[in-house]
Design a protein around this motif. Structure first.
Motif: not given
Length: 337
Positions: A187-196, A269-278
């Motif tokens: 996983p690589w973080r690109i940046g951040f954004s405002t969200g609703n 904790h989000h990216f520890k799952y294999d299915s979140h690192r496809i």
């Protein structure tokens, strides 16, 4: 904010998708790439610095930002990040109970401030004690929820709908992390954004086990992806207007100085799952809200306008509420095959 690298995705009925760099008061087009996703993947594949690639890709072509922002141009805003080829390759998710006010609102939903702590407040307190581990250590896992695939993403200026099966719809002003998984599964973080994050608080209040279905709703991110933002501390304002008149507003604070989990722990904790690192997945992850109008007993109505502004994340994100009645959209017809 003037020195930040702020990207905006736009689309034109004839010219298709493009990426632009904010250079107020203009949006300057980038050449060679039609999405933030493609730009980030190219940087990874070629071992390039993302900001450097942006600088190399700048064109001499620009458009007026305010015209696009206010919906007065043929160029229309897209969500600040998505998967350009398929919504199924984008996961939209979030982390709750990261802010003290959010935990207090949950406590009042399912209990009373004077009563014994609910599970929600206990989970927040777990984060206070163990959500900011030392580098290399594993902290306590946060609450996590799924919002949908990329089809739920909406841009600044678009409506967020309350579907016929919902009990309510309400804003949740948040900061969003934007991620890409490289070809090797990193996983690589690109940046951040405002969200609703926009969810159904009435359904959630009925029983806390309804949290999961209350979150499967449309949400909005943008208008900008800020590439070089940090996650230390942010302040801002959220407001609701009805028929052009403000009916509610609140100061908001976020970033890890205002949260019970640090960024590293939430990302682990989000990216520890294999299915979140496809490989080649896109991820949009909401980091929790500090305040929302439902906590002050505001019920949003059709046409109400929600505005979220984080100082340091570009222009405000604004969306209107659209309530869809059952006579306009009913349950899908399901047939046996």
């Amino acid at each position: 904010m003037e020195n930040q690298t702020r990207l905006v995705q736009v689309i034109h009925p004839s010219n298709g998708r493009r990426i632009t760099l904010v250079q107020e008061p203009e949006l300057v087009f980038l050449t060679g790439y039609n999405s933030v996703y493609e730009l980030a993947l190219s940087a990874l594949d070629n071992g390039q610095n993302l900001k450097g690639l942006i600088s190399e890709s700048l064109s001499n072509e620009s458009i007026d930002y305010s015209s696009v922002y206010h919906g007065e141009s043929d160029w229309k805003l897209l969500p600040s990040f998505d998967h350009p080829d398929s919504p199924f390759n984008c996961m939209v998710s979030g982390t709750g109970l990261t802010h003290h006010n959010s935990a207090l609102n949950r406590q009042m939903m399912h209990g009373d401030l004077q009563e014994k702590p609910t599970d929600s407040l206990l989970m927040y307190e777990m984060g206070v004690k163990g959500g900011s581990p030392a580098p290399g250590d594993t902290g306590v896992q946060p609450e996590w929820f799924y919002k949908g695939n990329g089809s739920v993403l909406r841009a600044h200026g678009q409506t967020l709908s309350v579907p016929y099966y919902a009990n309510d719809g309400g804003e949740e002003p948040e900061i969003v992390g934007l991620y890409i998984i490289d070809r090797a599964g990193k996983p690589w973080r690109i940046g951040f954004s405002t969200g609703n994050e926009f969810s159904d608080h009435v359904m959630e209040k009925t029983n806390y086990l309804y949290l999961a279905p209350s979150k499967i709703r449309e949400c909005s991110i943008g208008p900008e992806a800020v590439i070089d933002a940090d996650f230390k501390s942010y302040s801002g304002e959220v407001s609701i207007s009805r028929n052009g008149q403000s009916i509610w507003n609140s100061a908001i604070n976020s970033g890890q100085k205002n949260m019970c989990h640090n960024l590293a722990n939430l990302e682990f904790h989000h990216f520890k799952y294999d299915s979140h690192r496809i490989p080649l997945q896109a991820h949009v992850h909401f980091f929790g809200a500090d305040a929302f109008s439902f906590g002050d007993k505001i019920k949003l109505e059709n046409g109400d306008r929600m505005s979220i502004n984080w100082n340091g994340l570009g222009r405000a994100l604004q969306n209107s509420v659209e309530i869809i009645n059952a006579d306009k959209q009913g349950p899908p017809e399901i047939s046996a095959l």
